[in-house]
Motif scaffolding. Sequence first.
Motif, PDB file in Angstrom:
ATOM      1  N   LEU A 179    -151.663  79.055 -74.535  1.00 21.72           N
ATOM      2  CA  LEU A 179    -150.567  78.301 -75.138  1.00 21.72           C
ATOM      3  C   LEU A 179    -149.498  78.053 -74.082  1.00 21.72           C
ATOM      4  O   LEU A 179    -148.936  78.983 -73.517  1.00 21.72           O
ATOM      5  CB  LEU A 179    -149.967  79.082 -76.312  1.00 21.72           C
ATOM      6  N   ALA A 180    -149.234  76.765 -73.830  1.00 24.71           N
ATOM      7  CA  ALA A 180    -148.177  76.366 -72.905  1.00 24.71           C
ATOM      8  C   ALA A 180    -147.344  75.301 -73.606  1.00 24.71           C
ATOM      9  O   ALA A 180    -147.092  74.219 -73.073  1.00 24.71           O
ATOM     10  CB  ALA A 180    -148.777  75.840 -71.608  1.00 24.71           C
ATOM     11  N   THR A 181    -146.933  75.624 -74.815  1.00 28.57           N
ATOM     12  CA  THR A 181    -146.317  74.649 -75.724  1.00 28.57           C
ATOM     13  C   THR A 181    -144.823  74.471 -75.512  1.00 28.57           C
ATOM     14  O   THR A 181    -144.219  73.530 -76.041  1.00 28.57           O
ATOM     15  CB  THR A 181    -146.585  75.065 -77.180  1.00 28.57           C
ATOM     16  N   GLY A 182    -144.189  75.369 -74.759  1.00 28.36           N
ATOM     17  CA  GLY A 182    -142.798  75.194 -74.378  1.00 28.36           C
ATOM     18  C   GLY A 182    -141.797  75.285 -75.513  1.00 28.36           C
ATOM     19  O   GLY A 182    -142.068  75.853 -76.578  1.00 28.36           O
ATOM     20  N   VAL A 183    -140.645  74.705 -75.281  1.00 27.08           N
ATOM     21  CA  VAL A 183    -139.557  74.699 -76.265  1.00 27.08           C
ATOM     22  C   VAL A 183    -138.980  73.292 -76.342  1.00 27.08           C
ATOM     23  O   VAL A 183    -139.231  72.447 -75.487  1.00 27.08           O
ATOM     24  CB  VAL A 183    -138.435  75.704 -75.899  1.00 27.08           C
ATOM     25  N   VAL A 184    -138.181  73.055 -77.388  1.00 34.13           N
ATOM     26  CA  VAL A 184    -137.499  71.781 -77.573  1.00 34.13           C
ATOM     27  C   VAL A 184    -136.000  72.043 -77.616  1.00 34.13           C
ATOM     28  O   VAL A 184    -135.530  72.863 -78.405  1.00 34.13           O
ATOM     29  CB  VAL A 184    -137.932  71.093 -78.885  1.00 34.13           C
ATOM     30  N   ASN A 185    -135.252  71.368 -76.762  1.00 36.69           N
ATOM     31  CA  ASN A 185    -133.795  71.520 -76.764  1.00 36.69           C
ATOM     32  C   ASN A 185    -133.191  70.944 -78.044  1.00 36.69           C
ATOM     33  O   ASN A 185    -133.589  69.879 -78.503  1.00 36.69           O
ATOM     34  CB  ASN A 185    -133.177  70.790 -75.571  1.00 36.69           C
ATOM     35  N   CYS A 186    -132.219  71.646 -78.594  1.00 36.31           N
ATOM     36  CA  CYS A 186    -131.488  71.126 -79.749  1.00 36.31           C
ATOM     37  C   CYS A 186    -130.442  70.128 -79.247  1.00 36.31           C
ATOM     38  O   CYS A 186    -129.650  70.440 -78.362  1.00 36.31           O
ATOM     39  CB  CYS A 186    -130.803  72.270 -80.507  1.00 36.31           C
ATOM     40  N   ARG A 187    -130.449  68.926 -79.828  1.00 38.74           N
ATOM     41  CA  ARG A 187    -129.545  67.862 -79.404  1.00 38.74           C
ATOM     42  C   ARG A 187    -128.340  67.795 -80.333  1.00 38.74           C
ATOM     43  O   ARG A 187    -128.422  68.180 -81.500  1.00 38.74           O
ATOM     44  CB  ARG A 187    -130.265  66.515 -79.426  1.00 38.74           C
ATOM     45  N   PRO A 188    -127.230  67.273 -79.835  1.00 37.45           N
ATOM     46  CA  PRO A 188    -126.071  67.050 -80.710  1.00 37.45           C
ATOM     47  C   PRO A 188    -126.439  66.115 -81.857  1.00 37.45           C
ATOM     48  O   PRO A 188    -127.108  65.082 -81.654  1.00 37.45           O
ATOM     49  CB  PRO A 188    -125.046  66.401 -79.776  1.00 37.45           C
ATOM     50  N   ASP A 189    -126.029  66.445 -83.069  1.00 35.46           N
ATOM     51  CA  ASP A 189    -126.432  65.692 -84.257  1.00 35.46           C
ATOM     52  C   ASP A 189    -126.049  64.218 -84.195  1.00 35.46           C
ATOM     53  O   ASP A 189    -126.821  63.352 -84.602  1.00 35.46           O
ATOM     54  CB  ASP A 189    -125.816  66.323 -85.512  1.00 35.46           C
ATOM     55  N   ALA A 190    -124.863  63.923 -83.699  1.00 34.61           N
ATOM     56  CA  ALA A 190    -124.355  62.554 -83.759  1.00 34.61           C
ATOM     57  C   ALA A 190    -124.722  61.717 -82.535  1.00 34.61           C
ATOM     58  O   ALA A 190    -124.250  60.585 -82.401  1.00 34.61           O
ATOM     59  CB  ALA A 190    -122.831  62.577 -83.907  1.00 34.61           C
ATOM     60  N   LEU A 191    -125.571  62.234 -81.681  1.00 33.27           N
ATOM     61  CA  LEU A 191    -125.909  61.524 -80.444  1.00 33.27           C
ATOM     62  C   LEU A 191    -127.096  60.600 -80.681  1.00 33.27           C
ATOM     63  O   LEU A 191    -128.222  61.049 -80.938  1.00 33.27           O
ATOM     64  CB  LEU A 191    -126.224  62.527 -79.338  1.00 33.27           C
ATOM     65  N   ASP A 192    -126.845  59.292 -80.613  1.00 34.66           N
ATOM     66  CA  ASP A 192    -127.882  58.287 -80.807  1.00 34.66           C
ATOM     67  C   ASP A 192    -128.982  58.443 -79.762  1.00 34.66           C
ATOM     68  O   ASP A 192    -128.712  58.731 -78.593  1.00 34.66           O
ATOM     69  CB  ASP A 192    -127.248  56.892 -80.708  1.00 34.66           C
ATOM     70  N   GLU A 193    -130.223  58.226 -80.178  1.00 25.16           N
ATOM     71  CA  GLU A 193    -131.361  58.452 -79.293  1.00 25.16           C
ATOM     72  C   GLU A 193    -131.308  57.563 -78.052  1.00 25.16           C
ATOM     73  O   GLU A 193    -131.597  58.014 -76.933  1.00 25.16           O
ATOM     74  CB  GLU A 193    -132.672  58.214 -80.038  1.00 25.16           C
ATOM     75  N   ALA A 194    -130.936  56.303 -78.235  1.00 20.32           N
ATOM     76  CA  ALA A 194    -130.890  55.397 -77.088  1.00 20.32           C
ATOM     77  C   ALA A 194    -129.821  55.831 -76.091  1.00 20.32           C
ATOM     78  O   ALA A 194    -130.043  55.802 -74.868  1.00 20.32           O
ATOM     79  CB  ALA A 194    -130.623  53.965 -77.556  1.00 20.32           C
ATOM     80  N   VAL A 195    -128.654  56.245 -76.594  1.00 20.41           N
ATOM     81  CA  VAL A 195    -127.597  56.739 -75.714  1.00 20.41           C
ATOM     82  C   VAL A 195    -128.045  58.027 -75.036  1.00 20.41           C
ATOM     83  O   VAL A 195    -127.815  58.237 -73.843  1.00 20.41           O
ATOM     84  CB  VAL A 195    -126.292  56.960 -76.499  1.00 20.41           C
ATOM     85  N   HIS A 196    -128.689  58.887 -75.812  1.00 18.15           N
ATOM     86  CA  HIS A 196    -129.190  60.153 -75.275  1.00 18.15           C
ATOM     87  C   HIS A 196    -130.110  59.908 -74.082  1.00 18.15           C
ATOM     88  O   HIS A 196    -129.935  60.486 -73.000  1.00 18.15           O
ATOM     89  CB  HIS A 196    -129.939  60.916 -76.370  1.00 18.15           C
ATOM     90  N   ASP A 197    -131.098  59.042 -74.272  1.00 16.00           N
ATOM     91  CA  ASP A 197    -132.094  58.830 -73.228  1.00 16.00           C
ATOM     92  C   ASP A 197    -131.484  58.169 -71.992  1.00 16.00           C
ATOM     93  O   ASP A 197    -131.819  58.527 -70.856  1.00 16.00           O
ATOM     94  CB  ASP A 197    -133.246  57.976 -73.771  1.00 16.00           C
TER      95      ASP A 197
END
Length: 306
Positions: free
Chosen positions: A108-126
């Motif tokens: 298993l090399a499944t890693g982790v997922v960072n928790c993002r700020p709730d109000a941060l739009d995906e396009a702005v995030h990326d």
Amino acid sequence: MANEIDDCIIIGAGPAGLTAAIYLARYHLSIRLFDSGESRAGWIPTSHNHAGYPEGINGKDLLNRMYRQAMQYGAIREDKRVVHLARTGDRFIVGTDTGTYSARSVLLATGVVNCRPDALDEAVHDAALARGLLRYCPVCDGYEVTDKRVGVIGTGTHGTAEALFLRGFTRDVTLISPNGGHELDAECRQKLDAAGIARVSGPCGGYAIEGDTLALDTADGRMAFDSVYPALGSHVRSELAEMVGARVSEDRCIVTDDHCETSVPGLFAAGDVVLGLDQISHAMGMAGVASTTIRNHLAAESPLLR
């Protein structure tokens, strides 16, 4: 179900999974690598602390190099998501979104997922992530914010620890609570005050790239930073390990021995799913240990002869 039984199925195609694929394929074992396409390494604009790349290397470029290396030795990659894992006798059954496979061992090399700020739009995030205006790993890229204005979104002991870590790179650090006021005990407040770290209440919102900064709204008005670090924790992808009864820690990291084997014989784990250090070099080292142990265990069951 696929008829053949693989020597090892690797779940996860980040630095740990790909390193394991290289090692195991070079041991002349039959390897199948499941890639859901979600490795955090692929989000790295440029890694400057990966040894051997003095000019830095893009995360996707690094993964592609590792992938080509594994494939040239015979590893098979499947672009599939694993949704189920079970152990039947001395075999593992790996269920994906489009088929079922079996293997003598699983890594298993499944890693982790960072928790993002709730109000941060995906396009702005990326877009912000690609430009280094948004960052998640101060161990990896704290050097890049030397003497710049940095915002840390978080509170409590975790937010305090990240802000203090970044204070070693710049004097201008602001800790911003994601929702309402800060939740800080006396020790945290004392440490932040001693380091000269400003504190601002939330909620955070209105994220936007403004010039060469990432701006956001706070309870104290709109603020802009050269880089913003969310310190909101992460989700550890240990669900598959739990399905077969492997032991996990209180924070849901997979517990392994010194050779990266879990409490379930034949099930191994490497990378951030074991220890969230968020370092490519560490994940690769663990994968090397796990792969060699897998090879030796399989050889003990049945000699590996050419």
